[in-house]
Design a protein around this motif. Sequence first.
Motif, mmCIF file in Angstrom:
data_model
loop_
_atom_site.group_PDB
_atom_site.id
_atom_site.type_symbol
_atom_site.label_atom_id
_atom_site.label_comp_id
_atom_site.label_asym_id
_atom_site.label_seq_id
_atom_site.Cartn_x
_atom_site.Cartn_y
_atom_site.Cartn_z
ATOM 1 N N ALA A 101 0.862 -1.185 0.000
ATOM 2 C CA ALA A 101 0.000 0.000 0.000
ATOM 3 C C ALA A 101 0.895 1.231 0.000
ATOM 4 O O ALA A 101 1.864 1.299 0.751
ATOM 5 C CB ALA A 101 -0.910 0.010 1.214
ATOM 6 N N PHE A 102 0.563 2.202 -0.850
ATOM 7 C CA PHE A 102 1.429 3.366 -1.017
ATOM 8 C C PHE A 102 0.573 4.594 -1.305
ATOM 9 O O PHE A 102 -0.346 4.536 -2.119
ATOM 10 C CB PHE A 102 2.388 3.110 -2.186
ATOM 11 C CG PHE A 102 3.353 4.223 -2.446
ATOM 12 C CD1 PHE A 102 4.502 4.349 -1.693
ATOM 13 C CD2 PHE A 102 3.112 5.143 -3.449
ATOM 14 C CE1 PHE A 102 5.399 5.374 -1.934
ATOM 15 C CE2 PHE A 102 4.006 6.168 -3.701
ATOM 16 C CZ PHE A 102 5.149 6.284 -2.941
ATOM 17 N N ILE A 103 0.847 5.692 -0.624
ATOM 18 C CA ILE A 103 0.185 6.965 -0.896
ATOM 19 C C ILE A 103 1.266 7.989 -1.202
ATOM 20 O O ILE A 103 2.200 8.166 -0.418
ATOM 21 C CB ILE A 103 -0.659 7.446 0.304
ATOM 22 C CG1 ILE A 103 -1.776 6.460 0.611
ATOM 23 C CG2 ILE A 103 -1.242 8.828 0.025
ATOM 24 C CD1 ILE A 103 -2.598 6.826 1.832
ATOM 25 N N SER A 104 1.147 8.651 -2.346
ATOM 26 C CA SER A 104 2.081 9.706 -2.728
ATOM 27 C C SER A 104 1.349 11.040 -2.639
ATOM 28 O O SER A 104 0.355 11.263 -3.329
ATOM 29 C CB SER A 104 2.582 9.477 -4.157
ATOM 30 O OG SER A 104 3.408 10.548 -4.560
ATOM 31 N N LEU A 105 1.832 11.905 -1.752
ATOM 32 C CA LEU A 105 1.218 13.215 -1.557
ATOM 33 C C LEU A 105 2.016 14.272 -2.313
ATOM 34 O O LEU A 105 3.242 14.269 -2.269
ATOM 35 C CB LEU A 105 1.182 13.564 -0.069
ATOM 36 C CG LEU A 105 0.438 12.572 0.822
ATOM 37 C CD1 LEU A 105 0.616 12.936 2.282
ATOM 38 C CD2 LEU A 105 -1.025 12.519 0.450
ATOM 39 N N VAL A 157 -2.696 6.793 -4.922
ATOM 40 C CA VAL A 157 -2.824 5.653 -4.019
ATOM 41 C C VAL A 157 -2.582 4.392 -4.841
ATOM 42 O O VAL A 157 -3.223 4.187 -5.869
ATOM 43 C CB VAL A 157 -4.226 5.602 -3.367
ATOM 44 C CG1 VAL A 157 -4.361 4.381 -2.469
ATOM 45 C CG2 VAL A 157 -4.500 6.886 -2.598
ATOM 46 N N THR A 158 -1.648 3.563 -4.397
ATOM 47 C CA THR A 158 -1.324 2.314 -5.082
ATOM 48 C C THR A 158 -1.546 1.166 -4.111
ATOM 49 O O THR A 158 -1.037 1.196 -2.991
ATOM 50 C CB THR A 158 0.150 2.312 -5.549
ATOM 51 O OG1 THR A 158 0.375 3.449 -6.374
ATOM 52 C CG2 THR A 158 0.482 1.046 -6.312
ATOM 53 N N LEU A 159 -2.328 0.180 -4.535
ATOM 54 C CA LEU A 159 -2.600 -0.993 -3.707
ATOM 55 C C LEU A 159 -2.230 -2.254 -4.482
ATOM 56 O O LEU A 159 -2.543 -2.372 -5.662
ATOM 57 C CB LEU A 159 -4.078 -1.046 -3.317
ATOM 58 C CG LEU A 159 -4.595 0.148 -2.516
ATOM 59 C CD1 LEU A 159 -6.107 0.085 -2.393
ATOM 60 C CD2 LEU A 159 -3.953 0.200 -1.153
ATOM 61 N N LEU A 160 -1.577 -3.179 -3.823
ATOM 62 C CA LEU A 160 -1.197 -4.448 -4.428
ATOM 63 C C LEU A 160 -2.309 -5.461 -4.196
ATOM 64 O O LEU A 160 -2.822 -5.580 -3.083
ATOM 65 C CB LEU A 160 0.102 -4.957 -3.789
ATOM 66 C CG LEU A 160 0.638 -6.284 -4.289
ATOM 67 C CD1 LEU A 160 1.194 -6.128 -5.700
ATOM 68 C CD2 LEU A 160 1.722 -6.800 -3.359
ATOM 69 N N HIS A 161 -2.720 -6.175 -5.251
ATOM 70 C CA HIS A 161 -3.729 -7.227 -5.088
ATOM 71 C C HIS A 161 -3.173 -8.340 -4.213
ATOM 72 O O HIS A 161 -2.022 -8.747 -4.366
ATOM 73 C CB HIS A 161 -4.130 -7.821 -6.441
ATOM 74 C CG HIS A 161 -5.006 -6.923 -7.235
ATOM 75 N ND1 HIS A 161 -4.901 -6.799 -8.591
ATOM 76 C CD2 HIS A 161 -6.010 -6.091 -6.873
ATOM 77 C CE1 HIS A 161 -5.795 -5.946 -9.032
ATOM 78 N NE2 HIS A 161 -6.479 -5.495 -8.006
ATOM 79 N N LEU A 162 -3.999 -8.839 -3.304
ATOM 80 C CA LEU A 162 -3.589 -9.955 -2.456
ATOM 81 C C LEU A 162 -3.568 -11.257 -3.250
ATOM 82 O O LEU A 162 -2.754 -12.132 -3.007
ATOM 83 C CB LEU A 162 -4.539 -10.087 -1.264
ATOM 84 C CG LEU A 162 -4.578 -8.860 -0.340
ATOM 85 C CD1 LEU A 162 -5.651 -9.031 0.713
ATOM 86 C CD2 LEU A 162 -3.224 -8.645 0.298
ATOM 87 N N SER A 163 -4.488 -11.385 -4.189
ATOM 88 C CA SER A 163 -4.544 -12.524 -5.106
ATOM 89 C C SER A 163 -4.543 -11.950 -6.515
ATOM 90 O O SER A 163 -5.107 -10.879 -6.737
ATOM 91 C CB SER A 163 -5.826 -13.331 -4.907
ATOM 92 O OG SER A 163 -5.905 -13.813 -3.590
ATOM 93 N N PRO A 164 -3.953 -12.653 -7.479
ATOM 94 C CA PRO A 164 -3.954 -12.122 -8.849
ATOM 95 C C PRO A 164 -5.376 -11.862 -9.339
ATOM 96 O O PRO A 164 -6.286 -12.644 -9.084
ATOM 97 C CB PRO A 164 -3.296 -13.234 -9.662
ATOM 98 C CG PRO A 164 -2.510 -14.023 -8.672
ATOM 99 C CD PRO A 164 -3.259 -13.918 -7.369
ATOM 100 N N ASN A 165 -5.561 -10.755 -10.016
ATOM 101 C CA ASN A 165 -6.862 -10.393 -10.570
ATOM 102 C C ASN A 165 -7.081 -11.201 -11.842
ATOM 103 O O ASN A 165 -6.346 -11.061 -12.809
ATOM 104 C CB ASN A 165 -6.901 -8.898 -10.863
ATOM 105 C CG ASN A 165 -8.269 -8.428 -11.284
ATOM 106 O OD1 ASN A 165 -9.159 -9.227 -11.529
ATOM 107 N ND2 ASN A 165 -8.432 -7.127 -11.372
ATOM 108 N N THR A 166 -8.097 -12.045 -11.842
ATOM 109 C CA THR A 166 -8.356 -12.913 -12.995
ATOM 110 C C THR A 166 -9.646 -12.544 -13.718
ATOM 111 O O THR A 166 -10.077 -13.270 -14.605
ATOM 112 C CB THR A 166 -8.431 -14.389 -12.548
ATOM 113 O OG1 THR A 166 -9.456 -14.515 -11.570
ATOM 114 C CG2 THR A 166 -7.105 -14.854 -11.981
#
Length: 93
Positions: free
Chosen positions: A13-17, A80-89
Amino acid sequence: IFINKYPFNGTVAFISLPAVLQQNFPEYDQNQPRIQFQFYGNSLLFKSSRPGQILNTFVVSASVTNASSPITDLSEEIKVTLLHLSPNTLGKE
């Protein structure tokens, strides 16, 4: 906490201000303006009542207190960048 414009490899999880936000945070203010970040690493807090639906990212938020003026119409984006916990299929067969 790192002050970067881009997330490191493996960041979930990443937030760039944008730098323009500094205008709302004067250096010498008695009320000490703050940005507070919340990271929820347990997806069970956000269960869906619909069968088959799951939360596929962590949850992250930011809130601002004691800014010198309302934060509106920024000339730069908040990212805001979020990494999927499971691959998005979805849509892949």
